[in-house]
Design an enzyme around this catalytic site. Structure first.
Site, PDB file in Angstrom:
ATOM      1  N   HIS A 194       0.863  -1.180   0.000  1.00  0.00           N
ATOM      2  CA  HIS A 194       0.000   0.000   0.000  1.00  0.00           C
ATOM      3  C   HIS A 194       0.899   1.229   0.000  1.00  0.00           C
ATOM      4  CE1 HIS A 194      -3.767   2.241   0.695  1.00  0.00           C
ATOM      5  NE2 HIS A 194      -2.947   3.108   1.280  1.00  0.00           N
ATOM      6  N   CYS A 195       0.699   2.109  -0.969  1.00  0.00           N
ATOM      7  CA  CYS A 195       1.581   3.273  -1.136  1.00  0.00           C
ATOM      8  C   CYS A 195       0.827   4.546  -0.769  1.00  0.00           C
ATOM      9  CB  CYS A 195       2.080   3.344  -2.579  1.00  0.00           C
ATOM     10  SG  CYS A 195       3.211   4.714  -2.879  1.00  0.00           S
ATOM     11  N   VAL A 196       1.270   5.238   0.272  1.00  0.00           N
ATOM     12  CA  VAL A 196       0.604   6.474   0.680  1.00  0.00           C
ATOM     13  C   VAL A 196       0.818   7.579  -0.346  1.00  0.00           C
ATOM     14  CG1 VAL A 196       0.731   5.945   3.142  1.00  0.00           C
ATOM     15  CG2 VAL A 196       2.619   7.180   2.060  1.00  0.00           C
TER      16      VAL A 196
END
Length: 299
Positions: A149-151
């Protein structure tokens, strides 16, 4: 003991919720860095250089052409990652089963029984899981071929947008490297004794743009090298962490095609050809070719 576990679960939930909110801020941060860089490169330094009428104007012309091309590809790739769903599990999906054994309604079985037979089941979503699928605590759902998951993109990176994420890293590295090199003489001039033309505001913007782009170029290079190694082994960040890195390794060429497709015209754009989408199941995130002798090792 129970109370400690409950507090830990609550804290993890709060952390995941905070990541969602942070993501929106990160998009604004990306756009802010792009804006500062654009002002420093185009408005302050190389845009005015086009009117010089000498060798400097020719250099400025090529820098601006390359800068705008890389910027367009960077933003195209970036927003493709942001707005492309990485892939969720269809409600109708079922693994291949042996009908002769009566394996026709797997949802009626208990999760423990399914997992003993090598059938993956998500206890949080309460449904069957395809190969390479993992549950994302931030998104609150299972993601096909989840990498992480990439902010920065407010999204999961998975089967349907992993290529776009890699292209985002690639064009970001090229763009930030170009900006760093083109602004390097102006940065060095800050520490010289000669007078530098421009207002304090434009000089500060140039300095800030150089430092930011140098930092991004170095950090993105590390991520790019890591993901190149993952693609070459046809694995993901999660699978590498779990040490499940051999089953889908089909050789470097085929591993690359499992992410980028076989049509070379589409390798460097965030899109796939209709032919690749039609004949390559891996691009849809539900089925993956693997080494037959290693199939039993996933579980």
């Amino acid at each position: 003991m129970y109370r400690s576990g409950a507090v830990m679960a609550w804290n993890v939930f709060k952390f995941c919720t905070a990541l969602k909110g942070l993501g929106s801020i990160m998009i604004l941060l990306v756009l802010a860095v792009v804006s500062v860089t654009y002002y420093a490169v185009v408005i302050t330094n190389f845009g005015p250089g086009l009117a010089a009428g000498d060798l400097d104007s020719l250099v400025a012309f090529f820098v601006l052409i390359l800068f705008h091309f890389l910027l367009a590809m960077l933003l195209w790739s970036y927003f493709s990652v942001v707005f492309t769903d990485p892939g969720g599990v269809p409600s109708s999906w079922r693994p291949a089963v042996d009908e002769e054994r009566g394996d026709t309604d797997l949802l009626t079985e208990f999760p423990d029984d399914l997992e003993k037979r090598g059938i993956r089941f998500c206890r949080k979503c309460n449904h069957l899981k395809p190969p390479r699928c993992h549950h994302c605590s931030v998104c609150g759902r299972c993601v096909l071929k989840m990498d992480h998951h990439c902010v920065w993109v407010v999204n999961c990176v998975g089967a349907l947008n992993y290529k776009y994420f890699l292209l985002f890293l690639f064009y970001t590295f090229l763009e930030t490297s170009l900006v760093t090199l083109s602004l390097l003489p102006h940065f060095i001039a800050f520490f010289s004794d000669r007078e530098i033309p421009g207002s304090p505001g434009t000089l500060a913007t140039t300095f800030l743009a150089f430092v930011l782009n140098l930092a991004f170029a170095l950090s993105v290079l590390g991520f790019l090298i890591m993901h190149i190694s993952l693609v070459s082994a046809n694995t993901t960040t999660i699978e590498a962490y779990e040490k499940k890195t051999r089953r889908y390794d089909l050789g470097r060429k085929r591993n690359f095609e499992q992410v980028f497709g076989t049509d070379k015209r589409y390798w460097f754009v965030p899109a796939y050809s209709e032919e690749d989408l039609r004949r390559m199941p891996a691009l849809h995130g539900l089925e993956y070719p693997s080494k037959p002798d290693l199939d039993a090792q996933e579980f």
